[in-house]
Enzyme design. Structure first.
Site, PDB file in Angstrom:
ATOM      1  N   GLY A 185       0.816  -1.214   0.000  1.00 33.63           N
ATOM      2  CA  GLY A 185       0.000   0.000   0.000  1.00 33.63           C
ATOM      3  C   GLY A 185       0.843   1.254   0.000  1.00 33.63           C
ATOM      4  O   GLY A 185       1.924   1.280   0.574  1.00 33.63           O
TER       5      GLY A 185
ATOM      6  N   ASN B 269       8.055  -5.796   5.025  1.00 32.71           N
ATOM      7  CA  ASN B 269       8.795  -7.050   5.157  1.00 32.71           C
ATOM      8  C   ASN B 269       8.482  -8.052   4.034  1.00 32.71           C
ATOM      9  O   ASN B 269       9.340  -8.835   3.648  1.00 32.71           O
ATOM     10  CB  ASN B 269       8.598  -7.667   6.545  1.00 32.71           C
ATOM     11  CG  ASN B 269       7.134  -7.789   6.924  1.00 32.71           C
ATOM     12  OD1 ASN B 269       6.358  -8.337   6.158  1.00 32.71           O
ATOM     13  ND2 ASN B 269       6.760  -7.278   8.090  1.00 32.71           N
TER      14      ASN B 269
ATOM     15  N   THR C 173       6.307   1.574   5.202  1.00 29.63           N
ATOM     16  CA  THR C 173       5.050   1.000   5.684  1.00 29.63           C
ATOM     17  C   THR C 173       4.479   1.870   6.793  1.00 29.63           C
ATOM     18  O   THR C 173       5.182   2.232   7.731  1.00 29.63           O
ATOM     19  CB  THR C 173       5.189  -0.455   6.187  1.00 29.63           C
ATOM     20  OG1 THR C 173       3.978  -0.802   6.880  1.00 29.63           O
ATOM     21  CG2 THR C 173       6.349  -0.633   7.152  1.00 29.63           C
ATOM     22  N   ILE C 174       3.222   2.190   6.663  1.00 26.68           N
ATOM     23  CA  ILE C 174       2.552   2.938   7.728  1.00 26.68           C
ATOM     24  C   ILE C 174       2.500   2.102   9.006  1.00 26.68           C
ATOM     25  O   ILE C 174       2.405   2.648  10.094  1.00 26.68           O
ATOM     26  CB  ILE C 174       1.117   3.339   7.332  1.00 26.68           C
ATOM     27  CG1 ILE C 174       0.265   2.100   7.013  1.00 26.68           C
ATOM     28  CG2 ILE C 174       1.122   4.308   6.175  1.00 26.68           C
ATOM     29  CD1 ILE C 174      -1.219   2.370   7.042  1.00 26.68           C
ATOM     30  N   ASP C 175       2.573   0.768   8.858  1.00 33.08           N
ATOM     31  CA  ASP C 175       2.397  -0.112  10.014  1.00 33.08           C
ATOM     32  C   ASP C 175       3.581  -0.088  10.971  1.00 33.08           C
ATOM     33  O   ASP C 175       3.457  -0.535  12.119  1.00 33.08           O
ATOM     34  CB  ASP C 175       2.153  -1.549   9.551  1.00 33.08           C
ATOM     35  CG  ASP C 175       0.893  -1.675   8.705  1.00 33.08           C
ATOM     36  OD1 ASP C 175       0.011  -0.819   8.857  1.00 33.08           O
ATOM     37  OD2 ASP C 175       0.802  -2.617   7.907  1.00 33.08           O
TER      38      ASP C 175
ATOM     39  N   GLY D  81      -3.172  -0.401  10.657  1.00 33.42           N
ATOM     40  CA  GLY D  81      -2.054  -1.009  11.382  1.00 33.42           C
ATOM     41  C   GLY D  81      -1.968  -2.521  11.284  1.00 33.42           C
ATOM     42  O   GLY D  81      -1.030  -3.110  11.790  1.00 33.42           O
ATOM     43  N   ARG D  82      -2.996  -3.150  10.714  1.00 33.90           N
ATOM     44  CA  ARG D  82      -3.049  -4.617  10.602  1.00 33.90           C
ATOM     45  C   ARG D  82      -2.783  -5.306  11.946  1.00 33.90           C
ATOM     46  O   ARG D  82      -3.519  -5.054  12.898  1.00 33.90           O
ATOM     47  CB  ARG D  82      -2.085  -5.096   9.514  1.00 33.90           C
ATOM     48  CG  ARG D  82      -2.541  -4.587   8.147  1.00 33.90           C
ATOM     49  CD  ARG D  82      -1.877  -5.352   7.041  1.00 33.90           C
ATOM     50  NE  ARG D  82      -0.424  -5.123   7.080  1.00 33.90           N
ATOM     51  CZ  ARG D  82       0.433  -5.611   6.200  1.00 33.90           C
ATOM     52  NH1 ARG D  82      -0.011  -6.344   5.215  1.00 33.90           N
ATOM     53  NH2 ARG D  82       1.726  -5.364   6.281  1.00 33.90           N
TER      54      ARG D  82
ATOM     55  N   GLU E  52      -7.469  -2.215  13.378  1.00 38.24           N
ATOM     56  CA  GLU E  52      -8.246  -3.089  12.491  1.00 38.24           C
ATOM     57  C   GLU E  52      -7.960  -4.576  12.689  1.00 38.24           C
ATOM     58  O   GLU E  52      -8.814  -5.413  12.444  1.00 38.24           O
ATOM     59  CB  GLU E  52      -7.969  -2.720  11.029  1.00 38.24           C
ATOM     60  CG  GLU E  52      -6.485  -2.839  10.658  1.00 38.24           C
ATOM     61  CD  GLU E  52      -6.172  -2.408   9.229  1.00 38.24           C
ATOM     62  OE1 GLU E  52      -7.094  -2.073   8.484  1.00 38.24           O
ATOM     63  OE2 GLU E  52      -4.975  -2.398   8.880  1.00 38.24           O
TER      64      GLU E  52
ATOM     65  N   ARG F 220      -4.294   6.868   5.481  1.00 42.97           N
ATOM     66  CA  ARG F 220      -3.039   6.406   4.889  1.00 42.97           C
ATOM     67  C   ARG F 220      -2.556   7.356   3.796  1.00 42.97           C
ATOM     68  O   ARG F 220      -1.383   7.377   3.450  1.00 42.97           O
ATOM     69  CB  ARG F 220      -3.279   5.016   4.287  1.00 42.97           C
ATOM     70  CG  ARG F 220      -2.052   4.327   3.757  1.00 42.97           C
ATOM     71  CD  ARG F 220      -2.340   2.885   3.426  1.00 42.97           C
ATOM     72  NE  ARG F 220      -2.912   2.719   2.102  1.00 42.97           N
ATOM     73  CZ  ARG F 220      -3.306   1.554   1.602  1.00 42.97           C
ATOM     74  NH1 ARG F 220      -3.220   0.463   2.335  1.00 42.97           N
ATOM     75  NH2 ARG F 220      -3.806   1.461   0.392  1.00 42.97           N
TER      76      ARG F 220
END
Lengths: 382, 382
Positions: A15, A108, A136-138, A182-183, A238, A292
């Site tokens: 993303g 990753n 990655t935003i995560d 954030g998964r 989420e 995002r």
């Protein structure tokens, strides 16, 4: 001994973020004078397979700078998992196009793909350099202190918690659940704590997906805050799971995809469960992609570091490095780390940064995140 | 002949906005020197019943200015419908407290309440002035050209459509449905059209709730855009109904409440239906309250006009006016209109401002909204 300048290509995976285009601008700036060409792979590595390649060094600098300030991905990205056959074909196309350097931007999963590409090139006897650029935003990459894209999204959700909190506080309408991105990692939802200025400021309950939590516990937490303050602002990631490690009855609209299963509707589902268990009216908000791609919320430091990572990747490739990802230290300085250190591994929020009760973060987390995200201004009250 | 200065009270009704506190600041500024006191009713008119009243003229001006820049409602608000008994008691409390002026901020429901309050006072032989101050993000009030609060929320959702659009365009992930606020009125969802700079910029499909639309039609529209562009950005208002005038299978978590029934989960439900009918992956975003309390997105003009409406209300009351709401003309000038003209009536988006195909707005709407919302900056592309 190198003869003439090499041709390079850049491809993104996963993303986009609010600052991914700044990384692209950094690679372009770093490649000028160092490489004969920097091809853009449209929609990720698939763009190489499709030979959908244009030279970014021909783009005027002013346009690159303008694009660096926009969210999304100017050259597209991809979530497609490449097969072994795709990988072999990829090496063939690179050989045919005489492209000797690949920049791959992502998390990753993308670093794992980069590692596999290197192995395929080696097997085929094709001399290839691959350099990774973190994105990655995560914020769930190992080794690097933080990832470009994280701070801007964290800032968006901290502001969202503050603003929705100001709204909920204004009416006798008890519970608001803000679903963050954030998964499986709690870095973003944890950062909503930065919205607080005074005791009892929202958000009041923060659930990090690293800690599974039962509906009973959430309902008890919500009732406790409600009795004390008269309203409750909850932030939840989420990817939050219940005490059995299962989704909170989240609906599945794409069977087989765990991410989508979790992300599709958690906040709403949770709000319904809270209402059923507590009798308090609960509503849910899910800014989703808006958080995002939050152009106006992109942080200057985040954008600068994204640019620096791209630039450092070009310099590293020019120095002959390969099989490495650019990483950031706490001060935003760059260094290199082998793909093996970051590929596939997921860096979760440390357990000790989640409060013992499991519904808040600790001071240590705030000290980590605050310099990255920057000031989240508070609101005056009467 | 008036002897000495009168005591006034201010109460808000309905949901807060990004600029409601500016209206409060305007009333406070306008009341200084004109009234003996300006009491704040905490959580709407109920605050008068509870005699939960503090004098806002004692608040230092610097603090009022600081609060004027914040979203939410510094004195709270209320959705509670007052009964006939409540109304009678309200008049008793006002008489006991010798409060002769009531400012009531809100939408068409609040203006109806204001009208009823005046009737009750008249029946009780209590001399009372009531002045209305317009406030609703939904922009659905009659007579006034637009309402304070609308432009800021419209700007938020236009930016959200632009930003989520930039994200969706970056990946081969076909359909994104952005659910906007606005209840039964299409003013907010229509304003997402302001995000477009070039042909085929998102949003591609805009559904206004004034026009009912079938799932078949939406699915056909989505497929048409997808075939042409490869991705689809849809904006839809929370109050959108299908061709039978029924919700799109939206879940009900508070039976009996039409608003909540519609608002609870429309976007997600619609995304599921789109996926079922077209086979395209669709996801939904619902910023919800974040779009109503969007501090960083508040528009300067909107804030100034909100303030002016509050100030004009104080001046009107001082001049002995009553039974009137302050309204705005196209240039932001204020005038008065009788409660009867605005109470209970709902101003919907004119049918001729919706495109013949029912999935877009016309140039006339853009000419109406653009000066209010202001520039929505575009993004550079490669």
């Amino acid at each position: 001994v190198r003869v003439g300048k090499l041709k390079a290509v850049i491809a993104h995976g996963g993303g986009p973020t609010a600052v991914l285009n700044a990384s692209l601008a950094g690679v372009i700036a770093g490649s000028r004078g160092r490489f004969a060409a920097l091809c853009a792979a449209r929609f990720g590595l698939s763009g190489i397979l499709n030979q959908d390649l244009t030279d970014l060094l021909c783009v005027p600098e002013a346009q690159v700078i303008a694009v660096a300030g926009t969210p999304g991905s100017a050259i597209g990205s991809s979530r497609r998992k490449l097969s072994e056959d795709d990988m072999a074909r990829l090496v063939q196309v690179l050989r045919k196009q005489d492209i000797r350097v690949v920049f791959h931007t992502g998390g990753n999963g993308s670093m794992q793909t980069a590692l596999e590409l290197l192995r395929h090139a080696s097997t085929a006897g094709f001399e290839l350099q691959v350099i990774g650029i973190p994105k990655t935003i995560d914020n769930d990459l190992m080794v690097t202190h933080h990832t470009p894209g994280y701070a801007s999204t964290a800032y968006f959700f901290a502001c969202a918690a503050r603003d929705a909190g100001a709204d909920v506080r204004s009416l006798p309408s008890p519970v608001c659940v803000l679903e963050t991105l954030g998964r499986n990692a709690g870095w973003i939802v944890a950062a909503t704590a930065l919205a607080r200025k005074y005791t009892d400021d929202p958000p009041h309950l923060i659930y990090c997906p690293e800690r599974h939590v039962s509906l009973d516990q959430i309902a008890a937490d919500v009732e406790g805050v409600y009795r004390r303050l008269g309203y409750v602002m909850v932030t939840v990631c989420e990817g939050q799971l219940d005490e059995r490690g299962l989704p909170f009855g989240a609906q599945v609209d794409r069977p087989g995809s765990a991410v989508h299963q979790l992300a599709s509707n958690l906040g709403h589902t949770l709000a319904q469960h809270i209402t059923e268990r507590t009798g308090l009216r609960a509503r849910a908000e899910k800014p989703g992609l808006v958080g995002r791609s939050c152009g106006p919320f992109a942080r200057e430091r985040d954008r600068r570091e994204a640019y620096d990572c791209g630039f450092a990747a070009a310099v590293a490739a020019d120095e002959g490095r390969s099989g490495m990802m650019v990483a950031l230290d706490a001060n935003g300085g760059t260094f290199l780390t082998p793909f093996e250190m970051v590929a596939r591994h997921e860096r979760l929020l440390p357990a000790e940064w989640i409060s013992p009760a499991g519904n808040d973060v600790t001071q240590e987390f705030l000290e980590y995140a605050s310099p990255l995200v920057g000031e989240v201004s508070g609101y005056a009250v009467l």
